[in-house]
Design an enzyme around this catalytic site. Structure first.
Site, PDB file in Angstrom:
ATOM      1  N   TYR A 126       0.821  -1.203   0.000  1.00  0.00           N
ATOM      2  CA  TYR A 126       0.000   0.000   0.000  1.00  0.00           C
ATOM      3  C   TYR A 126       0.852   1.248   0.000  1.00  0.00           C
ATOM      4  O   TYR A 126       0.351   2.344   0.127  1.00  0.00           O
ATOM      5  CB  TYR A 126      -0.880  -0.006   1.259  1.00  0.00           C
ATOM      6  CG  TYR A 126      -2.345  -0.133   0.958  1.00  0.00           C
ATOM      7  CD1 TYR A 126      -2.768  -0.776  -0.189  1.00  0.00           C
ATOM      8  CD2 TYR A 126      -3.289   0.416   1.811  1.00  0.00           C
ATOM      9  CE1 TYR A 126      -4.105  -0.888  -0.466  1.00  0.00           C
ATOM     10  CE2 TYR A 126      -4.630   0.299   1.533  1.00  0.00           C
ATOM     11  CZ  TYR A 126      -5.039  -0.356   0.397  1.00  0.00           C
ATOM     12  OH  TYR A 126      -6.354  -0.455   0.127  1.00  0.00           O
TER      13      TYR A 126
ATOM     14  N   HIS B  27      -2.109   5.437  -4.528  1.00  0.00           N
ATOM     15  CA  HIS B  27      -2.160   6.130  -3.237  1.00  0.00           C
ATOM     16  C   HIS B  27      -1.397   7.450  -3.251  1.00  0.00           C
ATOM     17  O   HIS B  27      -0.704   7.786  -2.276  1.00  0.00           O
ATOM     18  CB  HIS B  27      -1.665   5.222  -2.103  1.00  0.00           C
ATOM     19  CG  HIS B  27      -2.778   4.426  -1.507  1.00  0.00           C
ATOM     20  ND1 HIS B  27      -2.983   3.105  -1.774  1.00  0.00           N
ATOM     21  CD2 HIS B  27      -3.780   4.794  -0.707  1.00  0.00           C
ATOM     22  CE1 HIS B  27      -4.050   2.686  -1.137  1.00  0.00           C
ATOM     23  NE2 HIS B  27      -4.572   3.693  -0.492  1.00  0.00           N
TER      24      HIS B  27
ATOM     25  N   GLU C 107      -5.759   4.248 -10.178  1.00  0.00           N
ATOM     26  CA  GLU C 107      -6.376   5.103  -9.159  1.00  0.00           C
ATOM     27  C   GLU C 107      -5.363   5.986  -8.453  1.00  0.00           C
ATOM     28  O   GLU C 107      -4.257   5.541  -8.122  1.00  0.00           O
ATOM     29  CB  GLU C 107      -7.052   4.184  -8.136  1.00  0.00           C
ATOM     30  CG  GLU C 107      -7.652   4.933  -6.971  1.00  0.00           C
ATOM     31  CD  GLU C 107      -8.197   3.996  -5.910  1.00  0.00           C
ATOM     32  OE1 GLU C 107      -8.393   2.800  -6.189  1.00  0.00           O
ATOM     33  OE2 GLU C 107      -8.434   4.468  -4.796  1.00  0.00           O
TER      34      GLU C 107
ATOM     35  N   GLU D 240     -11.294   9.691  -3.808  1.00  0.00           N
ATOM     36  CA  GLU D 240     -11.675   9.248  -2.457  1.00  0.00           C
ATOM     37  C   GLU D 240     -11.268  10.264  -1.401  1.00  0.00           C
ATOM     38  O   GLU D 240     -11.841  10.293  -0.314  1.00  0.00           O
ATOM     39  CB  GLU D 240     -11.076   7.870  -2.144  1.00  0.00           C
ATOM     40  CG  GLU D 240      -9.570   7.889  -2.015  1.00  0.00           C
ATOM     41  CD  GLU D 240      -8.971   6.522  -1.712  1.00  0.00           C
ATOM     42  OE1 GLU D 240      -9.375   5.553  -2.360  1.00  0.00           O
ATOM     43  OE2 GLU D 240      -8.114   6.439  -0.812  1.00  0.00           O
TER      44      GLU D 240
ATOM     45  N   HIS E 164     -15.822   4.445  -3.478  1.00  0.00           N
ATOM     46  CA  HIS E 164     -14.861   3.898  -2.513  1.00  0.00           C
ATOM     47  C   HIS E 164     -15.592   2.932  -1.580  1.00  0.00           C
ATOM     48  O   HIS E 164     -16.685   3.222  -1.134  1.00  0.00           O
ATOM     49  CB  HIS E 164     -14.331   5.103  -1.730  1.00  0.00           C
ATOM     50  CG  HIS E 164     -13.271   4.840  -0.725  1.00  0.00           C
ATOM     51  ND1 HIS E 164     -13.511   4.908   0.619  1.00  0.00           N
ATOM     52  CD2 HIS E 164     -11.952   4.569  -0.859  1.00  0.00           C
ATOM     53  CE1 HIS E 164     -12.374   4.679   1.279  1.00  0.00           C
ATOM     54  NE2 HIS E 164     -11.417   4.478   0.396  1.00  0.00           N
TER      55      HIS E 164
ATOM     56  N   GLU F 233     -16.037  -0.558  -5.280  1.00  0.00           N
ATOM     57  CA  GLU F 233     -15.012  -1.266  -4.513  1.00  0.00           C
ATOM     58  C   GLU F 233     -15.681  -2.012  -3.354  1.00  0.00           C
ATOM     59  O   GLU F 233     -16.558  -1.469  -2.696  1.00  0.00           O
ATOM     60  CB  GLU F 233     -14.012  -0.247  -3.962  1.00  0.00           C
ATOM     61  CG  GLU F 233     -12.918  -0.865  -3.113  1.00  0.00           C
ATOM     62  CD  GLU F 233     -11.969   0.201  -2.558  1.00  0.00           C
ATOM     63  OE1 GLU F 233     -12.405   1.351  -2.367  1.00  0.00           O
ATOM     64  OE2 GLU F 233     -10.803  -0.137  -2.320  1.00  0.00           O
TER      65      GLU F 233
HETATM   66  C1  GCO Z   1      -8.948   2.361  -1.401  1.00  0.00           C
HETATM   67  C2  GCO Z   1      -8.362   3.361  -0.451  1.00  0.00           C
HETATM   68  C3  GCO Z   1      -8.285   2.894   0.951  1.00  0.00           C
HETATM   69  C4  GCO Z   1      -7.673   3.938   1.858  1.00  0.00           C
HETATM   70  C5  GCO Z   1      -8.313   3.968   3.195  1.00  0.00           C
HETATM   71  C6  GCO Z   1      -7.821   5.106   4.052  1.00  0.00           C
HETATM   72  O1  GCO Z   1      -8.839   2.597  -2.572  1.00  0.00           O
HETATM   73  O2  GCO Z   1      -9.536   1.387  -0.939  1.00  0.00           O
HETATM   74  O3  GCO Z   1      -7.201   3.902  -0.961  1.00  0.00           O
HETATM   75  O4  GCO Z   1      -7.574   1.726   0.987  1.00  0.00           O
HETATM   76  O5  GCO Z   1      -6.346   3.643   2.005  1.00  0.00           O
HETATM   77  O6  GCO Z   1      -9.687   4.067   3.018  1.00  0.00           O
HETATM   78  O7  GCO Z   1      -8.382   5.021   5.330  1.00  0.00           O
HETATM   79 MG    MG Z   2      -7.689   4.243  -3.001  1.00  0.00          MG
END
Ligand code: GCO
Ligand code: MG
Length: 426
Positions: free
Chosen positions: A181, A232, A256, A282, A332, A359
């Site tokens: 991540y 991210h 993303e 998100e 999200h 998701e």
């Molecule tokens: C996703 C997001 C999450 C975030 C999380 C933060 O695409 O699922 O990036 O994984 O990291 O919601 O609290």
């Molecule tokens: Mg994300």
């Protein structure tokens, strides 16, 4: 009921004109962690016995501050009002702060907003999607997550997801020093180990590894499954352009958060760098942040987070704007969106013509125990329940068995450092 009603600031001029009176009598918040991360659930009670609504205000990083916004500010403003005037209430609560935006306000507002929609749908005796305008589709196509080391391991995980019924799989690759991540894998022990060895982020290593690994996964799994990837927000605009170009052979469904919200104006440049569909949003807590990207057709998927955005009231307007501009929704929905938040999102998914993909992380058995009716993505889709309201409940007694951990345990986003020692930004 009116005699016991508290003083209500800025009462609507039409208040009391309806023959049937309905009032908000209490706004209560609950913290629990059956999924590991903290969930903040809002329960809005009404003057009609047994009629209440639930909302999700969950942001695992700043939960206690959001609870204070609901308990100390929004709740007192809401008590005594008619819960059916959602648009009026939403504006009042939004504007009462004077200062705009921010994810804390967004989550707090969403907790209340979704609860009002739940009340309205329960009172009408219809599933929530029906109230939004009915169905545009049977169910929401969902994507699941896999993460791992090399392309062989990842291809196997993708195949396993396909066997479970998923046609879309997000693939995260373990980056040396930074894990899948770019911060942690969700596992406590790994997160602690990463912190202890002062994880280093190497953007160049990431840029070399990801296109190569995802292209190899594509080779191994063939064309029958869609692959997604989440950056991210860890790249510079120049790095993101290169990634978009180099990812062509992997034929992604979408890439993303290749850029952070602060760099959103660079999206047209990413668009010009390749054909990989782009998803972002998100982290956006104000629908206005999406407007230039949608109007310029600079993105393909709006990654709305219904709780962060302020609830269904703004989210459904954004869904309509996306429809007019040919942009699709990709809401999200990892584990930190509670089953209440998921049910609200899925109601919009089946209603909105602009919906693209949802998701969907798996809920734990404990989460399903606390939230009767929680929706899981069986066979790669999420389908709303045919019951009045959101279709998910909250068992307070069960929730008390899963108290949240200390606030900072969920604050892992600052663990990574760049090779020169400076802090890495997600
Ligand atoms: C996703 C997001 C999450 C975030 C999380 C933060 O695409 O699922 O990036 O994984 O990291 O919601 O609290
Ligand atoms: Mg994300």
């Amino acid at each position: 009921m009116n005699d016991t009603a508290p003083t209500v600031l800025a009462r609507a001029p039409w208040d009391g004109a309806r023959p049937d009176r309905l009032r908000v009598t209490a706004v209560r918040t609950f913290l629990c962690a059956p999924q590991g991360c903290p969930y903040l659930i809002v329960r809005v009670e009404t003057s009609e016995p047994g009629l209440y609504g639930l909302g999700c205000a969950s942001d695992p990083q700043r939960t206690l501050a959001i609870r204070s916004i609901v308990d100390d500010y929004l709740g007192p403003l809401l008590v005594g009002r008619d819960p059916r005037d959602i648009e009026d209430v939403h504006r009042l609560l939004l504007n009462s702060a004077y200062w705009r935006g921010g994810s804390l306000t967004g989550n707090a507002l969403a907790g209340v907003d979704v609860a009002l929609w739940d009340i309205k749908a329960k009172a009408a005796g219809v599933p929530l999607y029906d109230l939004l305008g009915g169905r545009a589709r049977q169910a929401a196509t969902a994507y699941t997550h896999v993460s791992g080391g090399d392309s062989g391991e990842l291809a196997e995980l993708v195949q396993a997801a396909v066997e479970e019924g998923f046609g879309h799989v997000r693939v995260q690759v373990n980056v040396p020093g930074a894990d899948a991540y770019g911060t942690h894998t969700g596992d406590e022990a790994e997160a602690a180990a990463l912190a202890a060895r002062d994880g280093r982020w190497d953007g160049e290593a990431y840029l070399r590894l990801i296109p190569r690994t995802l292209a190899a996964v594509r080779e191994k799994v063939g064309d029958g499954v869609e692959l997604l990837h989440d950056v991210h927000e860890r790249l510079t605009p120049a790095q993101a352009r290169r990634l978009v170009r180099d990812l062509e052979p992997a034929r992604l469904f979408f890439l993303e958060d290749a850029l952070a919200p602060e760099d959103a104006a660079y999206f047209p440049q990413l668009r010009a760098a390749g054909t990989v569909p782009l998803a972002v949003g998100e982290l956006f807590s104000d629908p206005a942040q999406f407007v230039p990207l949608i109007a310029d057709r600079a993105i393909d998927y709006a990654r709305i987070r219904v709780p962060t955005l302020g609830g269904l009231t703004p989210a459904r307007k954004l869904a309509a704007a996306c429809e007019l501009f040919g942009v699709q929704l990709a809401p999200h929905g990892p584990g930190d969106v509670s089953p209440v938040g998921r049910a609200a999102t899925v109601a919009l998914d089946v209603n909105a013509p602009s919906f693209g993909i949802q998701e969907a992380a798996w809920f734990t058995d404990a989460t399903r125990e606390v939230f009767p009716g929680a929706l899981d993505a069986r066979g790669g889709v999420l389908e709303p329940a045919e019951v009045p309201g959101l279709g998910v409940d909250f068992d307070e007694a069960a929730a008390r068995r899963y108290p949240p951990t200390a606030p900072l345990e969920h604050d892992r986003w600052a663990l990574l450092r760049n090779r020169d020692g400076s802090a890495q930004r997600p």
